[in-house]
Design a protein around this motif. Structure first.
Motif, PDB file in Angstrom:
ATOM      1  N   GLN A 177       0.830  -1.213   0.000  1.00  0.00           N
ATOM      2  CA  GLN A 177       0.000   0.000   0.000  1.00  0.00           C
ATOM      3  C   GLN A 177       0.861   1.258   0.000  1.00  0.00           C
ATOM      4  N   PHE A 228       2.193   1.855  -3.463  1.00  0.00           N
ATOM      5  CA  PHE A 228       1.210   2.494  -4.349  1.00  0.00           C
ATOM      6  C   PHE A 228       1.086   3.989  -4.021  1.00  0.00           C
ATOM      7  N   ARG A 229       0.967   4.280  -2.738  1.00  0.00           N
ATOM      8  CA  ARG A 229       0.832   5.676  -2.310  1.00  0.00           C
ATOM      9  C   ARG A 229       2.028   6.494  -2.775  1.00  0.00           C
ATOM     10  N   GLU A 253       1.851   7.176  -6.348  1.00  0.00           N
ATOM     11  CA  GLU A 253       0.819   8.168  -6.662  1.00  0.00           C
ATOM     12  C   GLU A 253       1.260   9.578  -6.278  1.00  0.00           C
ATOM     13  N   ASN A 254       1.834   9.694  -5.101  1.00  0.00           N
ATOM     14  CA  ASN A 254       2.108  11.034  -4.582  1.00  0.00           C
ATOM     15  C   ASN A 254       3.461  11.588  -4.995  1.00  0.00           C
ATOM     16  N   ASN A 255       4.457  10.690  -5.113  1.00  0.00           N
ATOM     17  CA  ASN A 255       5.793  11.189  -5.416  1.00  0.00           C
ATOM     18  C   ASN A 255       6.417  10.521  -6.631  1.00  0.00           C
ATOM     19  N   GLY A 292       9.008   6.779  -2.271  1.00  0.00           N
ATOM     20  CA  GLY A 292       8.320   7.903  -1.647  1.00  0.00           C
ATOM     21  C   GLY A 292       9.233   9.072  -1.340  1.00  0.00           C
ATOM     22  N   GLY A 335      10.806  12.718  -2.041  1.00  0.00           N
ATOM     23  CA  GLY A 335      10.176  13.908  -2.609  1.00  0.00           C
ATOM     24  C   GLY A 335      10.496  14.034  -4.090  1.00  0.00           C
ATOM     25  N   MET A 336       9.462  14.282  -4.903  1.00  0.00           N
ATOM     26  CA  MET A 336       9.744  14.235  -6.332  1.00  0.00           C
ATOM     27  C   MET A 336      10.587  15.412  -6.808  1.00  0.00           C
ATOM     28  N   ALA A 337      10.636  16.462  -5.994  1.00  0.00           N
ATOM     29  CA  ALA A 337      11.457  17.608  -6.390  1.00  0.00           C
ATOM     30  C   ALA A 337      12.942  17.267  -6.350  1.00  0.00           C
ATOM     31  N   THR A 338      13.277  16.165  -5.654  1.00  0.00           N
ATOM     32  CA  THR A 338      14.707  15.822  -5.537  1.00  0.00           C
ATOM     33  C   THR A 338      15.139  14.813  -6.592  1.00  0.00           C
ATOM     34  N   ASP A 345      18.464  15.434  -8.271  1.00  0.00           N
ATOM     35  CA  ASP A 345      19.571  15.924  -7.439  1.00  0.00           C
ATOM     36  C   ASP A 345      20.882  15.185  -7.695  1.00  0.00           C
ATOM     37  N   LEU A 359      -3.434   2.237 -11.815  1.00  0.00           N
ATOM     38  CA  LEU A 359      -2.339   3.151 -11.484  1.00  0.00           C
ATOM     39  C   LEU A 359      -1.287   3.122 -12.587  1.00  0.00           C
ATOM     40  N   ASP A 362       1.975  17.146  -0.029  1.00  0.00           N
ATOM     41  CA  ASP A 362       2.507  15.833   0.330  1.00  0.00           C
ATOM     42  C   ASP A 362       3.662  16.017   1.304  1.00  0.00           C
ATOM     43  N   GLU A 409       6.409  14.685   1.665  1.00  0.00           N
ATOM     44  CA  GLU A 409       7.779  14.662   1.142  1.00  0.00           C
ATOM     45  C   GLU A 409       8.114  15.913   0.333  1.00  0.00           C
ATOM     46  N   THR A 410       7.130  16.820   0.189  1.00  0.00           N
ATOM     47  CA  THR A 410       7.356  17.983  -0.664  1.00  0.00           C
ATOM     48  C   THR A 410       8.450  18.881  -0.110  1.00  0.00           C
ATOM     49  N   LYS A 411       9.294  19.335  -1.031  1.00  0.00           N
ATOM     50  CA  LYS A 411      10.250  20.355  -0.640  1.00  0.00           C
ATOM     51  C   LYS A 411       9.498  21.673  -0.719  1.00  0.00           C
ATOM     52  N   GLU A 422       2.479  18.231  -4.959  1.00  0.00           N
ATOM     53  CA  GLU A 422       1.414  17.232  -5.013  1.00  0.00           C
ATOM     54  C   GLU A 422       0.593  17.399  -3.738  1.00  0.00           C
ATOM     55  N   ILE A 467      -2.250  16.283  -1.070  1.00  0.00           N
ATOM     56  CA  ILE A 467      -2.879  15.046  -0.596  1.00  0.00           C
ATOM     57  C   ILE A 467      -3.885  15.391   0.495  1.00  0.00           C
ATOM     58  N   TYR A 493      -6.742   1.125   0.979  1.00  0.00           N
ATOM     59  CA  TYR A 493      -6.442   1.526  -0.389  1.00  0.00           C
ATOM     60  C   TYR A 493      -7.715   1.255  -1.181  1.00  0.00           C
TER      61      TYR A 493
END
Ligand code: SF4
Ligand code: SF4
Lengths: 663, 250
Positions: free
Chosen positions: A384, A387-388, A391-393, A398, A400-403, A406, A479, B12, B14-16, B32, B34, B186
């Motif tokens: 789970q 999946f999260r 979806e989120n990053n 998991g 942070g997608m901004a990194t 890097d 997904l 989210d 984890e967001t910067k 993002e 949530i 989920y």
């Protein structure tokens, strides 16, 4: 040849046989029709060529012959021998109805040749039946489970051959003119029988054995359809309807909006082709013999999955056919195929690679995963979070997608999300390459190599998203498709023509599964690119590596994409590197344990697959283990730690070997 | 049993975070959003209660900008039935003004249970739930880890510094959810599909002029880099010394 009563009796026999055969065949076909529609009508020419090629050359049976397993040689002999007999039965039946069919019809020379070959075939069949019996009851490879059915068939075939020789023998004695001089074994039997004082009855005995022989043949024809030897008939259509999709690709779910259910929970959720697979299974056990789950003591045995589904289909067949609208149908998920079996699969495709009759195990297991995930939201708890995170990053870890980009800071790489520009190759770094500390080093190695070769490449930076392979393989097709579509859109916006991937999972899904959703770009793996660069002299390797290296074939690179040679050729082009192969390589390579989304799941049952594979690698006393996949790399590093060998043996990606030896 | 769950859209975890809006707001670009994790516990609890009782209706209430509706649909996919979005393009940061707007909307609703997360993980004030309950004049128990309802009463558990408290409250009442209350599900795909069709009402949020405004946001000071003191036993005294005199941790 036969008197009128004999002809009537023969007709009757034929009638009975045709009746039971057709009845059973119709029943089998009606069960197939319970399955869902699936189009396998494309490429009929290619399909026919494939089928004939496999069957006539017996490539299907011989494909697994190795030093350790002689599977198939016996089958080939039996097949050729028995096929000749099957042809001869047509001849015998015709002979029964027509006087003097032989030798006059085709001439004496043909007649002699025919019976010579027939007797020879009979001997071959006897030899192969004895061989088969020895392999089942004396020196049994583990995969062959002796069964009553197999025993019956072997005995019947054996008796049939002896009876056929006796018939010939009695015929020599009964007929004033020898019917042929070719039947050398028949003659030998005639010699034996003539000394037994049966002269007065030879004609009766000839007719008796002839009919007995025929009755067994007809009975055998019917029995085939009721026994595990159904494969004798079903394997041909199964080979014909084999998957012509790119190897190993899963089929997309097309109608999320309108479908009433997703995946497979009941036997009739399978397509007719998936059901035909069940008929075709020869129970040879090759799939289980190569399955990493089975070989590490887990409950999953792909052969048992197929056989259990088949038995279940036959047990419930009548109920299913007479079932009324709205009546509940029994679930197979959780009973016939257990959740543990479904989740233990690494999607390594070893089973499909070795299956002689092109059965599609992975599709079935993943279809059941789809049911569990999409319909029941029932999956190992740790998934789970994965999946999260996706979806989120947009990465399984998991982070942070901004990194995401890097790792590439200070490397002078073109990052498209920061500054769009022209490029020849898009380096799709993938989640491991972007976030996993160990695999970031491989991304850097790849950058070093491409910079040395003067390649104009770019990365997407923070516009890069997870490829979604793990989601798809775990069964979360919804997904996955969301992610695939998003990625394809991004690739289009940047006008991407050629993609380089280091992770075989990303490579495979981008190259072979994204086209299902309209992707149109070329995808290459880093081992292919590096080999090209070496061959064209765009990079040169220096220094020496006087080390023993063993190479692990990643399933998604090897079996899924037939990329076996590039990593080997690259290693061999490093001066002094000594490549020592493991026992299970290439097509029968043993999975690291991380495919099919297993990377993200606890391994609760049996031994750890990565440790089994690491042990195997260690038997070769390597200094280094080479991989070309981030998951394999992790699995080996963990395996070495578990075996306390991580000080002595290191794991490197092919790109690192090359980057370390750039001129 | 009618249950209303208030949820908030947050970045989210984890967001910067980047500061935007002239130094007083989070820059939403590339973020993002949530459903705040504690609010998700509240949604899950509502669904479990409904499933257990076999009846009831779950309404989602969310105050926030237009894309708050995305996270409302997520709550729908988990199993909520309908909802109201109180549109606030200003992204109000005053908890009392937000609580008043929510209370105003709640006055027109029938409910037995009113659930919140213990705090939204953006500004972490942890005030709105309790403020709303006060404004509506109903009992409230904050940071609950267990919730049972029966006979018009709720028995809840909450952890405090002194130990575990068990509280019985008459309904209607409000509760704020703490981690540990449950493990959110989920959603099944069918439910995700159905969620797209469930009713969602949109209204402007009735916000009073905020009494609290953020004047300036700043990043926390960069953490000084870590130091490797040495290796093996001989470095222990140096480490102790640093811990004592520099870090003042001993
Ligand atoms: S794909 Fe691999 S793990 Fe799965 S059943 Fe086949 S051989 Fe076993
Ligand atoms: S599925 Fe294929 S490999 Fe496995 S037992 Fe059946 S025929 Fe053999």
């Amino acid at each position: 040849m036969l008197p009128i009563e004999g002809k009537i009796f023969l007709l009757l026999l034929i009638g009975i046989t045709v009746y039971f055969f057709t009845k059973r065949a119709q029943y089998l076909i009606s069960l197939l029709k319970l399955g869902k529609a699936e189009d396998r009508s494309d490429n009929s020419g290619e399909r026919l060529r494939f089928t004939l090629g496999q069957v006539l050359t017996q490539a299907c049976a011989l494909k697994n012959v190795t030093g350790k397993d002689l599977a198939g040689i016996g089958h080939m002999l039996l097949f050729y021998g028995f096929s000749f007999f099957v042809v001869s039965y047509g001849f015998h039946i015709a002979e029964g109805f027509y006087e003097k069919l032989n030798p006059s019809l085709f001439g004496e020379a043909f007649n002699n040749g025919f019976f010579f070959l027939l007797d020879l075939a009979g001997l071959v069949v006897i030899v192969s039946v004895i061989w088969a019996a020895i392999r089942r009851y004396v020196v049994r490879p583990e995969r062959l489970v002796p069964s009553l059915e197999a025993g019956i068939i072997l005995i019947v075939v054996f008796c049939l051959m002896i009876l056929s020789f006796m018939t010939e023998g009695f015929r020599f004695l009964a007929e004033p003119e020898p019917f042929t001089s070719g039947a050398f074994v028949g003659k030998f039997f005639a010699g034996m029988l003539s000394g037994m004082g049966l002269q007065a009855h030879v004609h009766t005995l000839f007719m008796g054995t002839w009919f007995l022989h025929m009755m067994i043949v007809f009975g055998f024809g019917i029995y085939i359809l009721y026994s595990k030897h159904l494969h004798v008939l079903a394997s041909h259509p199964n080979l014909y309807f084999h998957s012509t999709r790119p190897k190993g690709t899963l089929q997309p779910i097309k109608d999320f909006e309108s479908a009433e259910s997703f995946g497979v929970s009941k036997v009739t959720d399978f397509s007719w082709k998936q059901l035909l697979d069940l008929y075709a299974c020869t129970e040879c056990g090759m799939c289980s013999a190569n399955c990493p789950a089975n070989n590490s003591g887990k409950p999953l045995k792909p052969k048992d999955v197929i056989i259990n589904l088949k038995h279940n289909l036959f047990e419930n067949g009548n109920n299913l056919l007479t079932k009324k609208e709205g009546e509940e149908e029994p679930l197979i998920v959780g009973s016939v195929v257990t959740h543990d079996e479904i989740w233990d699969c690494t999607n390594c495709m070893a089973c499909m690679e070795v299956c002689p009759v092109a059965i599609e195990h992975v599709d079935k297991l993943d279809d059941m995963r789809r049911y569990l995930v999409l319909m029941e939201s029932n999956f190992p708890a740790e998934v789970q979070t994965v999946f999260r995170n996706m979806e989120n990053n947009s990465n399984p870890w998991g982070m942070g997608m901004a990194t995401r980009a890097d790792w590439a800071k200070d490397l002078g790489v073109k990052i498209l999300s920061e500054a769009p520009g022209e490029f020849d190759i898009l380096f799709y770094v993938g989640c491991a390459g972007s976030f996993d500390d160990r695999y970031k080093k491989v991304s850097r190695a790849m950058v070093k190599i491409m910079q040395a070769a003067g390649i104009n490449f770019a990365i997407l930076g923070t516009d890069e998203k997870c490829c979604g392979d793990s989601a798809r393989r775990i069964g979360n097709e919804y997904l996955f498709q969301t992610m695939a579509q998003e990625n394809i859109e991004i690739f289009k916006n940047y006008n991407v023509k050629k993609v380089l991937a280091t992770c075989p999972h990303g490579f495979n899904v981008l190259k072979k599964e994204y086209p299902q959703f309209g992707a149109e770009f070329e995808v290459i793996h880093h081992t292919e690119l590096i080999l090209d660069l070496i061959k064209n002299g765009r990079i040169k390797l220096k220094g020496e590596l006087a080390k023993t290296i063993t190479l692990h074939d990643s399933c998604f690179l090897g079996r899924y994409n037939d990329i076996y040679q590039p990593p080997r050729q690259i290693l061999n082009s490093i001066p002094q590197a000594k490549l020592v192969e493991m026992d299970r390589i290439q097509k029968t390579s043993f999975c690291c344990g991380a495919g099919g989304g297993r990377m993200w799941m606890e391994e609760l049952r049996g031994k750890k697959i990565n440790e089994v594979r690491t042990e195997e690698a260690l038997t070769k006393n390597p200094d280094l283990i080479a991989t070309a996949c981030p998951f394999c790399l992790t699995m080996f590093e963990d395996g070495l730690k578990a075996k306390n060998a991580d000080e002595k043996v290191k794991v490197l990606d092919i790109a690192e070997f090359v980057a370390n030896h750039l001129l | 049993m009618n249950i209303v769950v208030c949820v908030k859209r947050v970045p989210d975890t984890e967001t910067k975070i980047k500061i935007g809006g002239e130094g007083t707001k989070i820059d939403p670009a590339g973020v993002e959003f949530i459903i705040s994790p504690f609010d998700e516990f509240a949604v899950e609890e509502a669904i479990r209660i409904k499933e257990k009782l076999g009846k009831g209706e779950i309404t989602i209430l969310s105050l926030g900008p237009a894309d708050a509706q995305t996270i409302m649909r997520k709550a729908y996919a988990m199993g909520a039935d309908k909802g109201t979005h109180l549109n606030d393009a200003t992204e109000c940061q005053d908890t009392l003004a937000e609580a008043q707007a929510l209370a105003a909307a709640l006055k027109g609703m029938q409910f037995d249970l009113l659930l919140f997360g213990k705090q939204a993980v953006d500004y972490d004030n942890g005030a709105v739930g309790v403020q709303v309950a006060r404004l509506l004049n109903i009992p409230v128990v904050s940071r609950i880890i267990k919730l049972d309802v029966a006979d018009g009463k709720a028995t809840v558990e909450r952890e405090s510094d002194m130990g575990k408290e068990v509280v019985e409250v008459k309904l209607p009442a409000a509760f704020t959810a703490e981690k540990g209350l449950n493990e959110p599900r989920y959603p099944k795909l069918m439910d995700i599909m159905k969620a797209k069709k469930k009713p969602l009402e949109e209204k402007p949020a009735q916000l009073e002029a905020p009494k609290l405004t953020i004047v300036k946001m700043d990043y926390p000071p960069a953490r000084p880099p870590g130091k490797i003191v040495g290796q093996g036993e001989e470095s222990v005294p140096a480490l102790v010394n640093l811990l004592k005199n520099e870090a003042k941790a001993l």
